[in-house]
Write an enzyme that holds these catalytic residues in place. Structure first.
Site, mmCIF file in Angstrom:
data_model
loop_
_atom_site.group_PDB
_atom_site.id
_atom_site.type_symbol
_atom_site.label_atom_id
_atom_site.label_comp_id
_atom_site.label_asym_id
_atom_site.label_seq_id
_atom_site.Cartn_x
_atom_site.Cartn_y
_atom_site.Cartn_z
ATOM 1 N N ASN A 1 -34.227 -31.746 2.751
ATOM 2 C CA ASN A 1 -32.870 -31.575 3.287
ATOM 3 C C ASN A 1 -32.585 -30.078 3.381
ATOM 4 O O ASN A 1 -33.434 -29.246 3.050
ATOM 5 C CB ASN A 1 -31.855 -32.285 2.374
ATOM 6 C CG ASN A 1 -30.483 -32.404 3.014
ATOM 7 O OD1 ASN A 1 -30.350 -32.826 4.156
ATOM 8 N ND2 ASN A 1 -29.441 -32.017 2.305
ATOM 9 N N LYS A 2 -31.400 -29.740 3.838
ATOM 10 C CA LYS A 2 -31.019 -28.337 4.078
ATOM 11 C C LYS A 2 -31.417 -27.432 2.915
ATOM 12 O O LYS A 2 -31.264 -27.801 1.757
ATOM 13 C CB LYS A 2 -29.501 -28.289 4.316
ATOM 14 C CG LYS A 2 -28.910 -26.929 4.578
ATOM 15 C CD LYS A 2 -29.589 -26.159 5.686
ATOM 16 C CE LYS A 2 -29.586 -26.899 7.006
ATOM 17 N NZ LYS A 2 -30.496 -26.268 7.996
ATOM 18 N N ASP B 1 -33.230 -35.092 5.760
ATOM 19 C CA ASP B 1 -33.937 -34.950 7.043
ATOM 20 C C ASP B 1 -35.232 -35.734 7.026
ATOM 21 O O ASP B 1 -35.733 -36.142 8.077
ATOM 22 C CB ASP B 1 -34.232 -33.478 7.325
ATOM 23 C CG ASP B 1 -32.963 -32.773 7.780
ATOM 24 O OD1 ASP B 1 -32.209 -32.312 6.908
ATOM 25 O OD2 ASP B 1 -32.727 -32.752 9.000
ATOM 26 N N ARG C 1 -27.119 -31.109 15.828
ATOM 27 C CA ARG C 1 -27.763 -30.955 14.533
ATOM 28 C C ARG C 1 -27.366 -32.111 13.627
ATOM 29 O O ARG C 1 -26.481 -32.882 13.928
ATOM 30 C CB ARG C 1 -27.475 -29.579 13.946
ATOM 31 C CG ARG C 1 -26.121 -28.953 14.312
ATOM 32 C CD ARG C 1 -25.635 -28.152 13.204
ATOM 33 N NE ARG C 1 -25.822 -28.908 11.994
ATOM 34 C CZ ARG C 1 -25.041 -29.893 11.610
ATOM 35 N NH1 ARG C 1 -23.993 -30.237 12.324
ATOM 36 N NH2 ARG C 1 -25.308 -30.560 10.512
ATOM 37 N N GLY C 2 -28.122 -32.213 12.503
ATOM 38 C CA GLY C 2 -27.998 -33.380 11.634
ATOM 39 C C GLY C 2 -29.027 -34.395 12.102
ATOM 40 O O GLY C 2 -29.087 -34.726 13.303
ATOM 41 N N ALA C 3 -29.846 -34.876 11.151
ATOM 42 C CA ALA C 3 -31.015 -35.685 11.526
ATOM 43 C C ALA C 3 -30.656 -36.967 12.287
ATOM 44 O O ALA C 3 -31.382 -37.374 13.194
ATOM 45 C CB ALA C 3 -31.819 -36.021 10.265
ATOM 46 N N GLY C 4 -29.556 -37.606 11.944
ATOM 47 C CA GLY C 4 -29.163 -38.847 12.625
ATOM 48 C C GLY C 4 -28.754 -38.581 14.065
ATOM 49 O O GLY C 4 -29.201 -39.277 14.995
ATOM 50 N N CYS D 1 -24.437 -28.896 2.939
ATOM 51 C CA CYS D 1 -24.688 -28.993 4.375
ATOM 52 C C CYS D 1 -23.714 -29.981 5.019
ATOM 53 O O CYS D 1 -22.690 -30.339 4.424
ATOM 54 C CB CYS D 1 -26.136 -29.353 4.686
ATOM 55 S SG CYS D 1 -26.561 -28.912 6.405
ATOM 56 N N LYS E 1 -35.491 -42.116 8.434
ATOM 57 C CA LYS E 1 -35.821 -40.743 8.018
ATOM 58 C C LYS E 1 -36.979 -40.745 7.015
ATOM 59 O O LYS E 1 -37.398 -39.699 6.540
ATOM 60 C CB LYS E 1 -34.596 -40.061 7.430
ATOM 61 C CG LYS E 1 -33.508 -39.848 8.488
ATOM 62 C CD LYS E 1 -32.256 -39.298 7.898
ATOM 63 C CE LYS E 1 -31.140 -39.286 8.915
ATOM 64 N NZ LYS E 1 -29.832 -39.175 8.268
HETATM 65 C C1 RUB Z 1 -28.646 -30.744 8.650
HETATM 66 C C2 RUB Z 1 -28.990 -31.316 7.330
HETATM 67 C C3 RUB Z 1 -28.384 -32.644 6.983
HETATM 68 C C4 RUB Z 1 -29.389 -33.748 7.326
HETATM 69 C C5 RUB Z 1 -28.759 -35.137 7.252
HETATM 70 O O1 RUB Z 1 -29.428 -29.628 8.971
HETATM 71 O O2 RUB Z 1 -29.785 -30.797 6.578
HETATM 72 O O3 RUB Z 1 -28.099 -32.719 5.617
HETATM 73 O O4 RUB Z 1 -29.882 -33.551 8.646
HETATM 74 O O5 RUB Z 1 -27.716 -35.222 8.199
HETATM 75 P P1 RUB Z 1 -29.234 -28.913 10.403
HETATM 76 P P2 RUB Z 1 -27.230 -36.630 8.820
HETATM 77 O O6 RUB Z 1 -27.793 -28.522 10.497
HETATM 78 O O7 RUB Z 1 -30.163 -27.745 10.333
HETATM 79 O O8 RUB Z 1 -29.646 -29.925 11.456
HETATM 80 O O9 RUB Z 1 -26.794 -37.472 7.656
HETATM 81 O O10 RUB Z 1 -26.112 -36.258 9.736
HETATM 82 O O11 RUB Z 1 -28.409 -37.232 9.527
#
Ligand code: RUB
Length: 307
Positions: free
Chosen positions: A193-194, A183, A5-8, A114, A219
């Site tokens: 985002n979340k 995201d 999880r996390g968009a990156g 988040c 993104k």
């Molecule tokens: C994660 C979320 C993060 C973004 C950015 O949601 O909302 O704030 O994805 O994250 P989930 P990053 O847990 O549902 O994937 O900076 O790591 O890309």
């Protein structure tokens, strides 16, 4: 399944999986290889609808396969483009952390929501520079990503307060800057985002607290220029209320959107690897960094609609 999880991370994993998939099978023709890679790309893209990093990463890898003229060239292009995407993505996080840490006011108490790799890296960088004094981390119901963020900040030595999501406005008077990830970013500079991010942005706006978004350029969502909307993933009600309790409330429908949209008006700065920009400059990122050529698209549209 929320294992990644996390968009990156989602984007880097998609690039790596395409590379593994393409390298593990034997193909005899370029056509077969392209067809299978497009099929795999579609499967990956459907796993999480909101994070635009996912289709952008997949497009980055697939476009180089499509541009290849032989099977050998396409197989080499797959490995190269996936590695290239992953390296650029990691480098972007470092650059954003550096730029973002400078944008955080001295001796700040920050709030984050988040678990964003980029927002956490930026906060830790600012802490190392002596710019962050303390952090407030929200719980992030229903998946509790706030625990991961709180642990990362605590491991870095940052005095961290853990609060329930609904306490964000209560503590806003103690906050100097809010910093989150994204995201997706629309052409108009709105940030997806979340779930809960937009409420925190509203509270920050009301209290005149700067709201900073940290995000890689991949993104940003080119499709929003054409009027596409970012789909908001709605997840299972069981994440919020278990079936036994839900069974006692037959007329209650449990809703569980995973993301929300923060309007550009509540965002002070979007920090990317191309620098910190006002949200109104999102289109420039889409054009110059994602290479999305509106003129080219317009030309094709006119040709298709000549009749
Ligand atoms: C994660 C979320 C993060 C973004 C950015 O949601 O909302 O704030 O994805 O994250 P989930 P990053 O847990 O549902 O994937 O900076 O790591 O890309």
């Amino acid at each position: 399944m929320m294992e990644i999880r996390g968009a990156g991370r989602i984007a880097r994993t998609a690039a790596a999986e395409l590379r593994e998939h393409g390298s593990s099978l034997r193909y005899t023709t370029l056509e077969d290889f392209r067809r299978e890679m497009h099929r795999a790309a579609a499967v990956l893209t459907e796993t999480r609808p909101t994070a635009v990093s996912l289709p952008n990463a997949v497009r980055f890898v697939i476009s180089r396969i499509d541009a290849s003229e032989s099977l050998e060239e396409a197989q080499a292009a797959l490995v190269e483009s996936a590695d290239d995407f992953i390296a650029r993505s990691r480098q972007a996080v470092e650059m954003i952390a550096e730029f973002g840490s400078r944008a955080i006011p001295e001796d700040s108490v920050i709030m984050t929501h988040c678990n964003s790799e980029v927002a956490v890296a930026t906060t830790i960088k600012a802490w190392e520079k002596g710019r962050v004094r303390e952090a407030f981390v929200t719980e992030v119901r229903p998946r509790n990503q706030g625990y991961i963020t709180a642990k990362a900040l605590s491991d870095a030595g940052i005095p961290t307060n853990f609060i329930v999501d609904s306490a964000a406005r209560y503590f806003m008077r103690d906050i100097d800057a809010v910093i989150t990830g994204a995201d997706a970013v629309t052409a108009g500079g709105a940030v997806v985002n979340k779930i809960g991010t937009s409420q925190i942005a509203l509270a920050a706006h009301e209290a005149r607290v700067p709201f900073i978004v940290t995000t890689e350029t991949y993104k940003f969502a080119p499709g929003t220029l054409l009027g596409e909307r970012i789909p908001i993933e709605e997840r299972a009600p069981q994440e919020v209320v278990d079936d036994e309790i839900a069974g006692m409330m037959p007329n209650v429908r449990v809703r569980n959107p995973a993301f929300d949209v923060t309007p550009a008006a509540y965002i002070d700065m979007i920090v990317t690897e191309a620098g910190g920009i006002p949200p109104g400059m999102a289109y420039v990122i889409i054009r110059d960094y994602l290479g999305w050529n509106c003129g080219e698209w317009q030309k094709n549209f006119l040709i298709d609609h000549q009749e």
